[in-house]
Structure formats: C-alpha cells, structure tokens
Design an enzyme around this catalytic site. Structure first.
Site, PDB file in Angstrom:
ATOM      1  N   TRP A   1      52.060-104.577  65.973  1.00  0.00           N
ATOM      2  CA  TRP A   1      53.474-104.968  65.894  1.00  0.00           C
ATOM      3  C   TRP A   1      54.386-103.745  65.972  1.00  0.00           C
ATOM      4  CZ3 TRP A   1      56.686-105.887  60.985  1.00  0.00           C
ATOM      5  CH2 TRP A   1      56.362-104.958  59.990  1.00  0.00           C
ATOM      6  N   ASP A   2      53.815-102.572  65.779  1.00  0.00           N
ATOM      7  CA  ASP A   2      54.578-101.334  65.904  1.00  0.00           C
ATOM      8  C   ASP A   2      55.326-101.297  67.230  1.00  0.00           C
ATOM      9  OD1 ASP A   2      52.154-101.102  64.250  1.00  0.00           O
ATOM     10  OD2 ASP A   2      52.863 -99.084  63.821  1.00  0.00           O
TER      11      ASP A   2
ATOM     12  N   GLU B   1      50.886-104.792  53.275  1.00  0.00           N
ATOM     13  CA  GLU B   1      49.432-104.966  53.325  1.00  0.00           C
ATOM     14  C   GLU B   1      48.748-104.719  51.981  1.00  0.00           C
ATOM     15  OE1 GLU B   1      48.594-103.915  58.024  1.00  0.00           O
ATOM     16  OE2 GLU B   1      48.799-102.271  56.580  1.00  0.00           O
TER      17      GLU B   1
ATOM     18  N   LYS C   1      53.846-101.986  49.922  1.00  0.00           N
ATOM     19  CA  LYS C   1      53.434-100.877  50.780  1.00  0.00           C
ATOM     20  C   LYS C   1      54.567-100.365  51.651  1.00  0.00           C
ATOM     21  CE  LYS C   1      50.267 -99.558  54.490  1.00  0.00           C
ATOM     22  NZ  LYS C   1      49.198 -99.967  55.424  1.00  0.00           N
ATOM     23  N   GLN C   2      55.350-101.295  52.237  1.00  0.00           N
ATOM     24  CA  GLN C   2      56.292-100.889  53.275  1.00  0.00           C
ATOM     25  C   GLN C   2      57.380-101.951  53.421  1.00  0.00           C
ATOM     26  OE1 GLN C   2      52.931-101.146  56.114  1.00  0.00           O
ATOM     27  NE2 GLN C   2      54.322-102.292  57.415  1.00  0.00           N
TER      28      GLN C   2
END
Length: 627
Positions: A233-234, A363, A431-432
C-alpha cells in the site's frame, strides 16, 4: 576508481539531483579524474558510467588511474550462463530459479556489458580522455541488444550523457517546489522529489510495462529489510498521490500495473473463499499474494481500498474515461466492490454490515473486528464504484448501495472520537498512522471536534520508532485545524529519518528498516502539498487552503496538473498567485476558473496568464460548475 602515488589528492563525492548523476572526483595538482554513474533517464534498460582524466599540469608523462569493480556475473536467484560476446561486450542470459508462485512463468534476464579493465591511462600527448562503460539489462535478447546498440551509438556521437541530462531537465521543468525558508527544509523537499521521480517510468514510455514501486525502490537493505522489491500500500497511499499531482501519465502507469495483476487478485479472493478481487498485501509480477507471513496477506485487506482510492484520485484529477471504459479500470473497480460485498457480514443486533477478523494499518493488532480505517476505505470504495458505474452507464448492483449505506464505521459518541477497532481502549500503543488517515486521505466526514480528538488521542500512543510516513499525517491533521505549531512539531520528527549526505530516508528513526524509504518521502511531500498548500481533490474541483509556519516566506509549486492543464502556485502569507502555463487540449476541460471561498469571486484562468488575490481558501473548477 583509485589514484595512487599522489600526496595532494582531494576526493569529493556528489549526487547531482538535477541530472540524476553520482559523481566521484579525485583531484591533485597534476590532473583531475572524474567517475560518473547514472541510470539513463530515457533509455530505461541502460546503466552507464564513465571515467574522465583531465590533465592540469604541463607535464607530459602518462597518467594511470586504477579501476575496481565488485560486479560478478552470478546470482543465487538466477540460473545464468554466458553467451557469445556482442559487439565486443560480454553477454549473459538466464532465468529465475524459482517461479513466483507454483506454475507461474520464470522470468528471463539478458545482460550485455562492457568489461571494466584494471586501469585506464591518459597518454602523455593527450590533455583529456573519457572512457564509457555501458550495461544493458532486459527481459529479452532483442531488447537488450537494441538498447546496447542505441547506447553505443550515442556514445559514438558524444551525446549519451547529454540525452540523459536533457530527459532529467524535462522532468524537473514540469515538477518543482521552491521554498523561501530554512535550508534543511528546502533540501528535504528537493531530495524527496528527486528520489520519487527516479522511481517513476520515464515520460513518453507508455508502451513499456511498469512493475510498480516498492517501499525502497530498487535499494537493497540488510536481510529482511529491503522488501524484495514487492509492492505494498506504500505505493498507492503514500507515494502515488504526489506523482499524480504532477505527472498523471506516470500515475496511470502505476494503475495499469494493478490492472495487469487483476487476474492474480481474483485468484487471491477465490482462494480465501470470497468473490471479486483481493489485491495482495505484497505484490510482484503475478498479483498473487507473495507475503512470506500469512497473517498479513490474509488480514491486511485494507489494501483493496487503498488501490481503489488511487483509481478514484486519478479519475478526479484527469476525468480520463478511457482508462475505465477501454483499458480495464472498470474491471478493477467492480471486482473490488464485489470483494467488499462478499467480505462483510450482517450484524442483526446492531443492524449494520461489519468486516471482521482483519489487521488494520496499525500492525500491532490483528484479527480485530471493524477496523475503522478498513471499513471507512471500503465504504468509500463502494461509493466510488456506484458513482462511476452510474456515470459510465454500467449496471450497478443494488447490493453495493445497500452495503455502502449500512457499513459500520466505529464512532464513540460519548468521547467524540473514532476507536481504531471494536474494543480498542484509548492509551493502547499504535504502530503508525491509522485512525488519523480518516481525515486525510479519506476525507471521511466528521466534526472538527472528532478530528481534533482523534489527533489528541492517537498522537501520544503512536510508536516514536514507527515508520517515517506517520508524522506527516498528523501534521496534515493539525494544519487542517490551523494548529501550525503542533503541525510543525510533527514535521520536525521526520528529519530524524533523513540521512546525510544525500538525504536518503531510512524507514525507522533508529536507522533500521528499508533504506531509500520512498514511503516516508511520499508522506513528507504530502504534508507539503496537502498540508501547507492545503490541496484536496474532489469529483468537481481542486481545493487549496494554504497555511504554514512563519519561517516559510514563500512556497512555489510548479507543474500541478488538473484536468489536463498545468498550473503554478506561488503562495505567501499575503498573496496567492496561480498561473496556467498550459491548458488542456480537451476543449471540454480546458476552461478553468478560480473560486474564492470567502467572497465567492470567480477568476478565469487562461493559458500564459496569472491571477492573484489575497491569500484565502478556494478551489479550481471547470467554469460555472459548483463544487
């Protein structure tokens, strides 16, 4: 390159981002030796390097420079063998040892290269000489030979490097960001643009299949940190939006990669027991799931929505119906819609559709129900499929509309924030960037209070060692709310991921993870375009709402593409200037205007002309069309 026997030797190493060239220079009182390396910008299968010795003293003795190469014609992943020399160059060919998935083809590789001697010598009667070394790599013997011949022909005419630099000049002419502000900030922007432009297919190469963009491009980190060149997905969420703003044709090549791999995505869904297409968490040549850890491929299904969002953004920027009607775009759109419809379950107690057993972008959690990002991006996917299908006069199943309207998007009304998933407790580590993505890029409708609370709740619990793109999304959120200082705090975090001297990003601030981390660079650039400039793409217009810190006096963005026209934005605190440098060849799309949000004033945009106004929010649209 190695120079011996000199006491006053000075060496410099330079990455020239204007020309896409790495330059190693060794200079002493008697001569200068220059080693240049570049991947040719327009000849996509050609790598080149040259060594030049230029005499600077009156002496006439020969000058010898030693050359070292680490190249060995072998690979643990390839079954290769040497072929007959081609035009004096060495030839190697073979195929991959293991197919991507069982039964899939084993791609071939062909390589022709000029061997590197141990040394080169400038004769005593010459003042300067250059030696060129070419390497051509392609999937067929015909293409590799043709590329090598083209390169040698350009070497013969003395124009190989010139053709490379001219291609880079054309690329930069249509895409640039100039900042009157702190030098490190300006350098970071420029570096990010360079590395992203290096990863896209060359302009005018529409017939060359593009294989997508991996988080680290073609870089190779340590074991387990380079992502094996796979596409995540980056590409669609983090890297692609910046490319789309400047070069829709390159963005289209990225979408066509997803179209070409649709068959594999259809197989993935069927294998999981669902209808439609499930794009892989890690994608390569076939579109089949190649993630080595099963849980990610099974549960990180938001990738489908990420792919669909890229298609939607492209449609908004270009209104290109051909991609969807004739080139397979609609096949992807409807297959993703079908997948979401087969993936939901009806909850009779809550009377809504739900998506269970997933991994969100965060994640650190898995097998959760109703990931708010996953559900919101699924809902947006269905809405785009419905709207596009209606516009193209395709049959739109009623099921799509029913599920879109009744799909659960978790909201804690008592605390006025979005839980990351069912059962999430505020304070749990993340995580992000996850929930904050609802505000951007999803532009999910919410009250400013909810947007603020999402930022307030998730910012302190997000892992400070998490991947680099995260902080840019928090910055965009704070800029939406005009909290400039808080946004700047998040932007400043990004600089710990930038390494010297060439501004290469690492995935994590401790230096671990992927190198040349294009994902982080993409996030940083989005904070410039969608944060400071305040761009937003919708079905009817391109919005802008500039806001940035006091140490930036001016922001000039060159080459924004909207509906086939090219636009330059010059933004200061007091005045905004928009210039149309090129109008769309499509007469239906070519007549644009600026509408100012505060006054409702309409300003016509004409090719070669500028409009200026006191800095305010507004939008660009086709003339006389309400947003």
């Amino acid at each position: 390159m190695d120079v011996d026997g000199t006491d006053d030797l000075k060496e410099t190493f330079c990455l020239d981002t204007r020309t896409g060239t790495y330059i190693h220079t060794a200079q002493c009182s008697e001569y200068t030796a220059t080693h240049t390396i570049y991947a040719h910008q327009s000849l996509v299968h050609l790598l080149a390097f040259s060594v030049t010795i230029a005499r600077s003293a009156l002496e006439t003795k020969p000058i010898t420079v030693n050359l070292h190469t680490q190249f060995k014609p072998e690979s643990p992943d390839l079954d290769v063998q040497k072929g007959p020399d081609f035009l004096g160059a060495h030839y190697l060919y073979g195929k991959t040892l293991v197919p991507e998935v069982e039964g899939s083809p084993q791609p071939t590789v062909h390589m022709i290269w000029i061997p590197v001697p141990q040394s080169v010598t400038l004769p005593g009667d010459q003042k300067e000489q250059r030696w060129d070394f070419l390497t051509a790599v392609a999937e067929s013997e015909e293409v590799v030979q043709r590329t090598f011949c083209e390169g040698m022909s350009l070497v013969g005419s003395g124009s190989l490097y010139l053709s490379h630099t001219q291609a880079w000049a054309a690329l930069w002419e249509g895409c640039c960001v100039d900042v009157d502000g702190p030098l490190p900030f300006s350098q970071a922007i420029y570096g990010c643009l360079y590395y992203l432009l290096s990863a896209i297919p060359p302009l005018g190469s529409a017939n060359i299949p593009f294989s997508g963009i991996s988080p680290g491009g073609l870089s190779n980190g340590t074991s387990g940190e380079d992502y094996w060149g796979h596409v995540f997905w980056d590409q669609d969420t983090w890297i692609y939006p910046n490319i789309l703003l400047f070069y829709p044709e390159a963005a289209c090549a990225i979408l066509k990669y997803r179209i070409r791999t649709l068959e594999g995505a259809l197989h993935n869904a069927q294998e999981q027991g669902y209808k439609g297409a499930k794009f892989p968490w890690e994608s390569a040549a076939t579109g089949r799931e190649v993630c080595p850890e099963k849980i990610y491929g099974d549960e990180e299904i938001h990738i489908n929505g990420d792919v669909m969002l890229a298609f939607e953004q492209y449609f908004c920027i270009t209104q290109d119906l051909k991609l969807f009607q004739q080139e397979g775009g609609w096949d992807v759109v409807q297959a993703i819609a079908q997948y979401w419809c087969s993936r939901v379950v009806w909850n009779s107690e809550e009377e809504n559709y739900q998506i269970v057993g997933v991994m969100p972008p965060d994640e650190y959690h898995c097998t959760v129900d109703n990931s708010v990002y996953t559900n919101a991006v699924a809902q947006r996917s269905l809405k785009f499929a419905i709207d596009l299908g209606s516009q193209l006069h395709f049959d739109v199943p009623g099921e799509w509309k029913k599920i879109m309207k009744k799909l659960k998007v978790p909201l804690d009304k008592s605390r006025c924030y979005h839980p990351e998933y069912d059962g999430y407790c505020p304070g749990e580590p993340v995580k992000q960037a996850d929930v904050v993505l609802l505000g951007f890029p999803l532009m999910y409708p919410m009250d400013p209070e909810v947007r603020r609370n999402d930022l307030e709740i998730y910012e302190p619990v997000t892992d400070p060692q998490g991947p680099a793109m995260t902080w840019s999304m928090f910055a965009i959120g704070w800029l939406e709310l005009k909290e400039i200082k808080r946004a700047q705090q998040q932007m400043n975090k990004c600089f710990s991921n930038i390494t010297e001297p060439f501004k290469i990003w690492v995935e994590n601030s401790d230096g671990s993870g992927a190198v040349n981390f294009l994902t982080g660079m993409g996030g940083f650039l989005q904070a410039i375009f969608f944060g400071y400039a305040g761009f937003r793409v919708s079905r009817s217009c391109l919005k802008f709402d500039p806001v940035y810190p006091d140490d930036i006096k001016q922001l000039k963005i060159t080459g924004i593409c909207y509906l086939g026209s090219k636009l330059n934005f010059t933004l200061t605190k007091e005045k905004t200037t928009i210039k149309m440098t090129k109008s769309s060849p499509d007469l239906y799309l070519s007549v644009l205007e600026v509408v100012l949000a505060g006054t409702g004033e309409h300003l016509s945009l004409k090719e070669g002309q500028s409009v200026s106004f006191f800095t305010t929010a507004g939008w660009i649209q086709k003339e006389s069309v309400l947003p």
